[in-house]
Design a protein around this motif. Structure first.
Motif, mmCIF file in Angstrom:
data_model
loop_
_atom_site.group_PDB
_atom_site.id
_atom_site.type_symbol
_atom_site.label_atom_id
_atom_site.label_comp_id
_atom_site.label_asym_id
_atom_site.label_seq_id
_atom_site.Cartn_x
_atom_site.Cartn_y
_atom_site.Cartn_z
ATOM 1 N N THR A 157 60.402 15.120 24.983
ATOM 2 C CA THR A 157 60.760 14.095 25.967
ATOM 3 C C THR A 157 59.535 13.273 26.358
ATOM 4 O O THR A 157 59.583 12.034 26.390
ATOM 5 N N LEU A 158 58.425 13.951 26.633
ATOM 6 C CA LEU A 158 57.196 13.248 27.010
ATOM 7 C C LEU A 158 56.682 12.386 25.860
ATOM 8 O O LEU A 158 56.210 11.261 26.072
ATOM 9 N N ALA A 159 56.796 12.903 24.626
ATOM 10 C CA ALA A 159 56.360 12.129 23.460
ATOM 11 C C ALA A 159 57.165 10.838 23.344
ATOM 12 O O ALA A 159 56.599 9.758 23.107
ATOM 13 N N PHE A 160 58.471 10.926 23.535
ATOM 14 C CA PHE A 160 59.323 9.749 23.375
ATOM 15 C C PHE A 160 59.147 8.749 24.517
ATOM 16 O O PHE A 160 59.259 7.540 24.317
ATOM 17 N N ILE A 161 58.869 9.254 25.719
ATOM 18 C CA ILE A 161 58.573 8.353 26.845
ATOM 19 C C ILE A 161 57.284 7.576 26.559
ATOM 20 O O ILE A 161 57.203 6.359 26.779
ATOM 21 N N LEU A 162 56.280 8.278 26.052
ATOM 22 C CA LEU A 162 55.010 7.618 25.729
ATOM 23 C C LEU A 162 55.181 6.622 24.582
ATOM 24 O O LEU A 162 54.574 5.540 24.587
ATOM 25 N N GLN A 163 56.012 6.961 23.593
ATOM 26 C CA GLN A 163 56.270 6.017 22.504
ATOM 27 C C GLN A 163 56.958 4.761 23.026
ATOM 28 O O GLN A 163 56.639 3.641 22.608
#
Length: 511
Positions: A157-163
């Motif tokens: 989830t954090l990876a996709f928010i940052l992307q």
């Protein structure tokens, strides 16, 4: 040596737009390597039609890592690299370079944490398999407790928010640095437009993994139908994250190497609206085998054909540009790469013509026919298109550099060496799909074994071609750089102003 170390440092923590382009390019190549290694492993298992049950775990884990590394790693980073380079070629700048670096490193760390659990449920993460932790099936081979699985989905989830934040930064900086009363070139226009599409649809992926996180940490129930609808709002547009910005690249490069203007720039610019809006309307066609109402099935068929017409318009526009030119310069590796990407897109697209049809799709939906279609799109349009952009990145990075005649020859050989065998792999996959081989199956009838052996052999033959192309390009560029003293400190008698330098932002006529 100090100059070289400074260049590496400027790439790790970029200070200008080209440095950002290179950081994201290197990241995308890393994930391309991961997904390629996973693919080689799962293809090895597929060469045997009878495997022991414990091989199934290894196969499905390799399959999921292949998908995750591709869709969650390579695709967003490659899209960001192409879009950032499109901005550079339109005289736009990335202002927030440090933020782009922070988002890059953190998102990749969080994605790596998720992959470290050896996911085992398919890149699409359908419930209930993606949230099971019982003894009969584990969504992850290593993360087998609810706490570890919740941690994995929180990391994703954090990876996709940052992307998502990456593309918001690209959009904001593009508009902030756009010259007043000046239209973006076609490459930049496509890049910014599809950065907007990504910023709209990628949050749906973050929301879907957040739902799983809440399931493990707070007991929030997951509704499979609603989850699938949410996921596919991202899951179909994602297949266009890289191809559509590459359309902009082809619109930019092909006229240049055809020696004439684009047949119709008006068509190309209006097509942005058709492709960007259409890409977000047809995701429901991934649910063709679900019990959909007839009205919705009609919409699936119609909307998919409308989007396909946008791709057809691109092929017509670029094809007429080439056909009406005096001579296309295919001897330049950038021109050659653009031509192969266009022809490959046509050959891959032909396979998909039958898929939107409601009466035909169920016959192919879960077979290798579909796998052949979208992988052929990856191997031609995406890989060759991205390679084309990569080669121009090298030209743009070193002022005055152009590929030598010998290097160009080997790069053209490498491109054909890659493309020809993988065309064979893609069409062989579609043949066995037509004959009935199901996708994602480790156990299959022995009649398909010769086809799987052929696919693996062709892939092994083709892989060195891409490596030759990239290796020769880099060596040629570095040889030029070393001769010009770009990576060495100038002697006291040498005027620094006479040396070619790494290209910086703010330089006009980047084309």
């Amino acid at each position: 040596m100090s100059q070289l170390l400074n260049q590496i440092k400027d790439t790790v923590i970029p200070k200008n737009t080209l440095n950002v382009v290179w950081l994201y390019t290197i990241g995308s190549i890393f994930w391309l390597g991961v997904l390629g290694i996973a693919a080689m492993n799962l293809r090895t298992y597929l060469t045997y039609n009878s495997n022991s049950p414990n091989v199934g775990e290894l196969y499905y884990s390799a399959l999921t890592i292949h998908g995750w590394a591709g869709m969650f790693g390579f695709v967003p980073l490659a899209a960001a690299a192409v879009i950032a380079f499109a901005m550079y070629k339109s005289n736009l700048s990335i202002v927030h370079t440090k933020l782009m670096a922070i988002f890059f490193w953190l998102s990749n760390i969080f994605l790596a944490i998720g992959l470290a659990g050896s996911p085992d449920m398919g890149w699409y993460m359908y419930p209930p398999l993606a949230i099971e932790s019982g003894s009969n099936f584990h969504a992850f081979l290593f993360y087998t407790t609810p706490a570890l699985m919740g941690m994995a989905y929180l990391s994703l989830t954090l990876a996709f928010i940052l992307q998502t934040a990456m593309f918001i930064i690209l959009i904001a900086d593009a508009y902030a640095t756009k010259p007043k009363n000046e239209r973006l070139n076609i490459f930049g226009a496509y890049g910014v437009a599809f950065a907007i599409v990504i910023a709209i649809t990628l949050p749906a992926l973050a929301a879907s993994t957040l739902w799983y996180t809440l399931y493990f940490f707070a007991g929030v129930p997951v509704n499979p139908l609603l989850w699938a609808l949410l996921f596919w709002f991202y899951g179909h547009p994602v297949v266009y994250y890289v191809p559509f910005p590459l359309f902009g690249a082809l619109y930019y490069y092909i006229p240049k190497y055809a020696g004439r203007s684009l047949f119709s720039e008006k068509w190309a610019r209006w097509n942005i609206y058709l492709l960007s809006i259409g890409s977000m309307l047809i995701w429901v066609h991934h649910l063709q085998t679900w019990p959909l109402p007839i009205d919705l099935r009609i919409w699936v068929n119609l909307s998919t054909l409308i989007l396909a017409s946008g791709s057809g318009l691109t092929v017509l526009n670029l094809g007429l540009t080439i056909l009406l030119s005096q001579k296309y310069n295919w001897k330049d590796p950038v021109g050659m790469g653009g031509l192969i990407a266009l022809v490959g897109f046509i050959l891959a697209g032909v396979q998909a013509l039958v898929l939107p049809e409601n009466s035909i799709n169920p016959l192919f939906h879960n077979t290798y026919y579909v796998v052949g279609h979208f992988h052929l799109m990856i191997w031609t349009l995406i890989v060759m298109g991205f390679t084309t952009v990569f080669l121009d990145m090298l030209k743009s990075t070193f002022g005055g550099f152009n590929f030598s005649e010998q290097a160009s020859k080997w790069m053209r050989i490498g491109m054909i060496w890659w493309t020809a065998p993988f065309l064979g792999v893609g069409y062989t996959m579609s043949v066995i799909g037509y004959l009935g081989m199901l996708r994602r199956m480790i156990a299959y009838p022995s009649v398909f074994q010769p086809y799987n052996l052929l696919e693996s052999m062709l892939a092994e033959i083709g892989i060195p071609g891409l490596l030759v192309t990239i290796f020769v390009a880099i060596v040629d560029a570095l040889a030029y750089a070393s001769k010009q003293g770009i990576f060495s400190s100038p002697s006291p008698s040498t005027s620094p102003s006479n040396l070619p330098v790494m290209a910086k932002d703010g330089v006009k006529n980047n084309g």
